[in-house]
Write a protein that holds these residues in place. Structure first.
Motif, PDB file in Angstrom:
ATOM      1  N   PHE A   1      35.984 102.212 -35.245  1.00  0.00           N
ATOM      2  CA  PHE A   1      34.639 102.562 -35.677  1.00  0.00           C
ATOM      3  C   PHE A   1      34.712 103.260 -37.027  1.00  0.00           C
ATOM      4  O   PHE A   1      35.519 104.175 -37.215  1.00  0.00           O
ATOM      5  CB  PHE A   1      33.964 103.460 -34.639  1.00  0.00           C
ATOM      6  CG  PHE A   1      34.063 102.892 -33.248  1.00  0.00           C
ATOM      7  CD1 PHE A   1      33.137 101.966 -32.806  1.00  0.00           C
ATOM      8  CD2 PHE A   1      35.102 103.265 -32.409  1.00  0.00           C
ATOM      9  CE1 PHE A   1      33.249 101.414 -31.536  1.00  0.00           C
ATOM     10  CE2 PHE A   1      35.217 102.724 -31.147  1.00  0.00           C
ATOM     11  CZ  PHE A   1      34.289 101.791 -30.700  1.00  0.00           C
ATOM     12  N   VAL A   2      33.876 102.817 -37.947  1.00  0.00           N
ATOM     13  CA  VAL A   2      33.822 103.408 -39.284  1.00  0.00           C
ATOM     14  C   VAL A   2      32.392 103.850 -39.550  1.00  0.00           C
ATOM     15  O   VAL A   2      31.442 103.106 -39.259  1.00  0.00           O
ATOM     16  CB  VAL A   2      34.265 102.405 -40.364  1.00  0.00           C
ATOM     17  CG1 VAL A   2      34.122 103.019 -41.756  1.00  0.00           C
ATOM     18  CG2 VAL A   2      35.699 101.944 -40.127  1.00  0.00           C
ATOM     19  N   VAL A   3      32.244 105.071 -40.064  1.00  0.00           N
ATOM     20  CA  VAL A   3      30.931 105.542 -40.498  1.00  0.00           C
ATOM     21  C   VAL A   3      31.010 105.896 -41.983  1.00  0.00           C
ATOM     22  O   VAL A   3      32.015 106.424 -42.461  1.00  0.00           O
ATOM     23  CB  VAL A   3      30.440 106.745 -39.675  1.00  0.00           C
ATOM     24  CG1 VAL A   3      30.135 106.308 -38.251  1.00  0.00           C
ATOM     25  CG2 VAL A   3      31.452 107.880 -39.660  1.00  0.00           C
ATOM     26  N   CYS A   4      29.950 105.580 -42.692  1.00  0.00           N
ATOM     27  CA  CYS A   4      29.906 105.769 -44.147  1.00  0.00           C
ATOM     28  C   CYS A   4      28.488 106.189 -44.511  1.00  0.00           C
ATOM     29  O   CYS A   4      27.518 105.831 -43.819  1.00  0.00           O
ATOM     30  CB  CYS A   4      30.285 104.447 -44.834  1.00  0.00           C
ATOM     31  SG  CYS A   4      30.155 104.448 -46.631  1.00  0.00           S
ATOM     32  N   ASP A   5      28.358 106.958 -45.583  1.00  0.00           N
ATOM     33  CA  ASP A   5      27.019 107.405 -45.985  1.00  0.00           C
ATOM     34  C   ASP A   5      26.516 106.741 -47.258  1.00  0.00           C
ATOM     35  O   ASP A   5      25.554 107.191 -47.871  1.00  0.00           O
ATOM     36  CB  ASP A   5      26.969 108.936 -46.120  1.00  0.00           C
ATOM     37  CG  ASP A   5      28.041 109.490 -47.043  1.00  0.00           C
ATOM     38  OD1 ASP A   5      28.589 108.730 -47.859  1.00  0.00           O
ATOM     39  OD2 ASP A   5      28.339 110.703 -46.942  1.00  0.00           O
ATOM     40  N   ALA A   6      27.135 105.614 -47.664  1.00  0.00           N
ATOM     41  CA  ALA A   6      26.673 104.879 -48.839  1.00  0.00           C
ATOM     42  C   ALA A   6      25.420 104.076 -48.508  1.00  0.00           C
ATOM     43  O   ALA A   6      25.151 103.742 -47.343  1.00  0.00           O
ATOM     44  CB  ALA A   6      27.764 103.943 -49.344  1.00  0.00           C
ATOM     45  N   ASP A   7      24.670 103.757 -49.539  1.00  0.00           N
ATOM     46  CA  ASP A   7      23.486 102.899 -49.419  1.00  0.00           C
ATOM     47  C   ASP A   7      23.898 101.506 -49.886  1.00  0.00           C
ATOM     48  O   ASP A   7      24.114 101.272 -51.067  1.00  0.00           O
ATOM     49  CB  ASP A   7      22.357 103.456 -50.293  1.00  0.00           C
ATOM     50  CG  ASP A   7      21.083 102.620 -50.217  1.00  0.00           C
ATOM     51  OD1 ASP A   7      21.063 101.644 -49.444  1.00  0.00           O
ATOM     52  OD2 ASP A   7      20.130 102.928 -50.945  1.00  0.00           O
ATOM     53  N   ILE A   8      24.032 100.578 -48.940  1.00  0.00           N
ATOM     54  CA  ILE A   8      24.514  99.235 -49.250  1.00  0.00           C
ATOM     55  C   ILE A   8      23.730  98.226 -48.424  1.00  0.00           C
ATOM     56  O   ILE A   8      23.234  98.544 -47.338  1.00  0.00           O
ATOM     57  CB  ILE A   8      26.039  99.129 -48.962  1.00  0.00           C
ATOM     58  CG1 ILE A   8      26.598  97.767 -49.395  1.00  0.00           C
ATOM     59  CG2 ILE A   8      26.355  99.416 -47.502  1.00  0.00           C
ATOM     60  CD1 ILE A   8      28.123  97.679 -49.314  1.00  0.00           C
ATOM     61  N   SER A   9      23.627  97.008 -48.901  1.00  0.00           N
ATOM     62  CA  SER A   9      22.896  95.985 -48.161  1.00  0.00           C
ATOM     63  C   SER A   9      23.677  95.552 -46.927  1.00  0.00           C
ATOM     64  O   SER A   9      24.915  95.640 -46.879  1.00  0.00           O
ATOM     65  CB  SER A   9      22.637  94.762 -49.051  1.00  0.00           C
ATOM     66  OG  SER A   9      23.843  94.038 -49.273  1.00  0.00           O
ATOM     67  N   ALA A  10      22.961  95.066 -45.928  1.00  0.00           N
ATOM     68  CA  ALA A  10      23.595  94.619 -44.691  1.00  0.00           C
ATOM     69  C   ALA A  10      24.559  93.468 -44.951  1.00  0.00           C
ATOM     70  O   ALA A  10      25.666  93.413 -44.392  1.00  0.00           O
ATOM     71  CB  ALA A  10      22.520  94.190 -43.687  1.00  0.00           C
ATOM     72  N   GLU A  11      24.151  92.551 -45.792  1.00  0.00           N
ATOM     73  CA  GLU A  11      24.982  91.385 -46.065  1.00  0.00           C
ATOM     74  C   GLU A  11      26.289  91.786 -46.737  1.00  0.00           C
ATOM     75  O   GLU A  11      27.381  91.332 -46.349  1.00  0.00           O
ATOM     76  CB  GLU A  11      24.224  90.382 -46.944  1.00  0.00           C
ATOM     77  CG  GLU A  11      23.024  89.736 -46.281  1.00  0.00           C
ATOM     78  CD  GLU A  11      21.819  90.667 -46.174  1.00  0.00           C
ATOM     79  OE1 GLU A  11      20.914  90.372 -45.370  1.00  0.00           O
ATOM     80  OE2 GLU A  11      21.785  91.693 -46.884  1.00  0.00           O
ATOM     81  N   ALA A  12      26.207  92.650 -47.738  1.00  0.00           N
ATOM     82  CA  ALA A  12      27.407  93.079 -48.447  1.00  0.00           C
ATOM     83  C   ALA A  12      28.328  93.887 -47.537  1.00  0.00           C
ATOM     84  O   ALA A  12      29.562  93.759 -47.599  1.00  0.00           O
ATOM     85  CB  ALA A  12      27.028  93.906 -49.678  1.00  0.00           C
ATOM     86  N   TRP A  13      27.755  94.708 -46.667  1.00  0.00           N
ATOM     87  CA  TRP A  13      28.541  95.545 -45.752  1.00  0.00           C
ATOM     88  C   TRP A  13      29.318  94.672 -44.763  1.00  0.00           C
ATOM     89  O   TRP A  13      30.486  94.924 -44.475  1.00  0.00           O
ATOM     90  CB  TRP A  13      27.613  96.501 -45.037  1.00  0.00           C
ATOM     91  CG  TRP A  13      28.242  97.611 -44.228  1.00  0.00           C
ATOM     92  CD1 TRP A  13      27.915  97.935 -42.944  1.00  0.00           C
ATOM     93  CD2 TRP A  13      29.230  98.560 -44.633  1.00  0.00           C
ATOM     94  NE1 TRP A  13      28.640  99.029 -42.521  1.00  0.00           N
ATOM     95  CE2 TRP A  13      29.461  99.430 -43.540  1.00  0.00           C
ATOM     96  CE3 TRP A  13      29.939  98.768 -45.814  1.00  0.00           C
ATOM     97  CZ2 TRP A  13      30.373 100.483 -43.584  1.00  0.00           C
ATOM     98  CZ3 TRP A  13      30.859  99.820 -45.862  1.00  0.00           C
ATOM     99  CH2 TRP A  13      31.073 100.656 -44.762  1.00  0.00           C
TER     100      TRP A  13
END
Length: 393
Positions: A185-197
């Motif tokens: 499990f990875v958690v991140c606080d960046a703002d990124i699109s679902a597709e790119a993620w």
């Protein structure tokens, strides 16, 4: 430890394993997050894997993960699916999150149905721990035969501020993933699109945790899932931003991959198997996996035995297309074999100190092609047999 902004953790004992031992965890984002997942390709997918695949197909924003150890909820039929959904209802009421935004994951013995009374009884304690639990305890709660909890973190700065990533996983046995892995499990606080993620996660998993093996067995419950909630208010907008985030996600998964193999059931060695010169990457991977999964190679590693012939043998039956006279083998930088014959000298004496190391680099070149691959493999010890002979005891 820099915890990504906006995430809280919970962990408790539900007595799925032993009374008093942490075996239930939750990770929750205070705002719904972009979600991505990569899952086992085993035909017998566990109930939580099927549930997550359905959920991620319907929507990309999720609030968190609900993870238990002790029972896999695999090969449990429709009752298992219903029980999985009910666990989400229970945690939703306990933590105040929508049940259709919590992604479930389970690990443990295959075939047993959940004891739903234990789940219900554990919810007040899980709720009480929410926000008071650190990531270490959450990582401990998802362990089975692991001897240590596994965490990795990374952070970097862009013009808009700092981005943080935190990963936790479990895995020590039944490990040889194919487009998936143990539980990670990875958690991140960046703002990124679902597709790119999703693209980024799949790409990084294929380069890291998908390139490990302990015993050649792929689990029914394997998954890697990741959330990015945007709470840092740092947007991943440019190609340079994307490359930098990918670099740090790759670093987190590389560290977790190594920790899994280092903590292999009964394991004492980590072999870095590097293959180059193949006609294509697929052929290179065939060689790497044949060597890394060979019981004879793995037992030689355990015994610190420089029996390089077992490596040559495994490469030869791998199914990769190469000429025997083109293969060149190096162990720990020492040239061992080329032109179809061993190098002169006392190879046992040269390799003896290398074979006693924890980390051992095995490099195999099979020609002048562009194909390459890398695999991390554990050894195979007497303890592995003992652990798995008594797994349900």
């Amino acid at each position: 430890m820099k915890i990504p902004v906006g995430y809280s953790f919970a962990a408790t004992s539900a007595s799925f394993k032993k009374p008093g031992k942490l075996d239930l965890a939750a990770i929750v984002s205070r705002t719904p997050a972009v979600a991505a997942g990569v899952f086992t390709t085993n035909k017998f997918k566990a109930a939580p894997v099927l549930q997550c695949k359905d959920m991620l197909a319907d929507r990309r924003r999720m609030s968190g993960f609900l993870i238990n150890s002790g029972q896999a909820n695999a090969c449990t039929g429709e009752e298992g699916r219903a029980n999985c959904r009910e666990t989400l209802n229970l945690v939703a009421r306990a933590l105040g999150v929508p049940p259709d935004e919590m992604l479930p994951a389970s690990t443990g013995v295959i075939g047993a149905q959940f004891d739903m009374k234990k789940w219900a009884d554990a919810m007040p304690a899980l709720a009480q721990s929410f926000g008071k639990t650190d990531p270490e305890d959450a990582a401990r709660a998802i362990m089975t035969t692991d001897t240590v909890h596994k965490l990795a973190e990374s952070s970097f700065k862009l013009n808009g501020g700092e981005v943080r990533l935190l990963g936790l996983c479990k895995g020590a046995g039944m490990i040889s993933p194919n487009m998936a892995t143990m539980l990670c499990f990875v958690v991140c606080d960046a703002d990124i699109s679902a597709e790119a993620w999703q693209v980024m996660l799949t790409d990084c998993v294929n380069l890291t945790i998908n390139r490990v093996t302990v015993d050649g067995d792929m689990s029914t419950n394997d998954c890697v899932m990741a959330l990015a909630n945007g709470e840092s208010e740092v947007a991943i907008e440019t190609e340079d931003d994307y490359v930098l985030l990918r670099k740090h996600l790759l670093s987190v998964l590389e560290e977790l991959a190594y920790k899994i193999v280092m903590d292999a059931e009964g394991g004492t060695k980590v072999a870095f198997i590097e293959v180059s010169g193949a006609k294509n990457d697929a052929d290179a991977e065939k060689v790497a996996r044949a060597v890394g999964n060979s019981p004879l190679v793995k037992t030689a590693l355990f015994g610190s035995d420089p029996n390089w012939g077992r490596i040559i043998c495994a490469a030869g039956y791998s199914g990769a297309d190469f000429k025997p006279e083109d293969l060149v083998l190096k162990i720990g930088g020492v040239l061992v074999f080329r032109n179809g014959a061993p190098e002169p000298g006392d190879m046992d004496d040269l390799l003896k100190p290398i074979m006693k190391e924890r980390d051992i680099v095995i490099h195999i070149n099979v020609g002048d092609g562009q194909g390459s691959s890398m695999l991390l493999a554990s050894d195979l010890s007497k303890d592995y047999v003992s652990i798995n002979a008594d797994y349900r005891s």
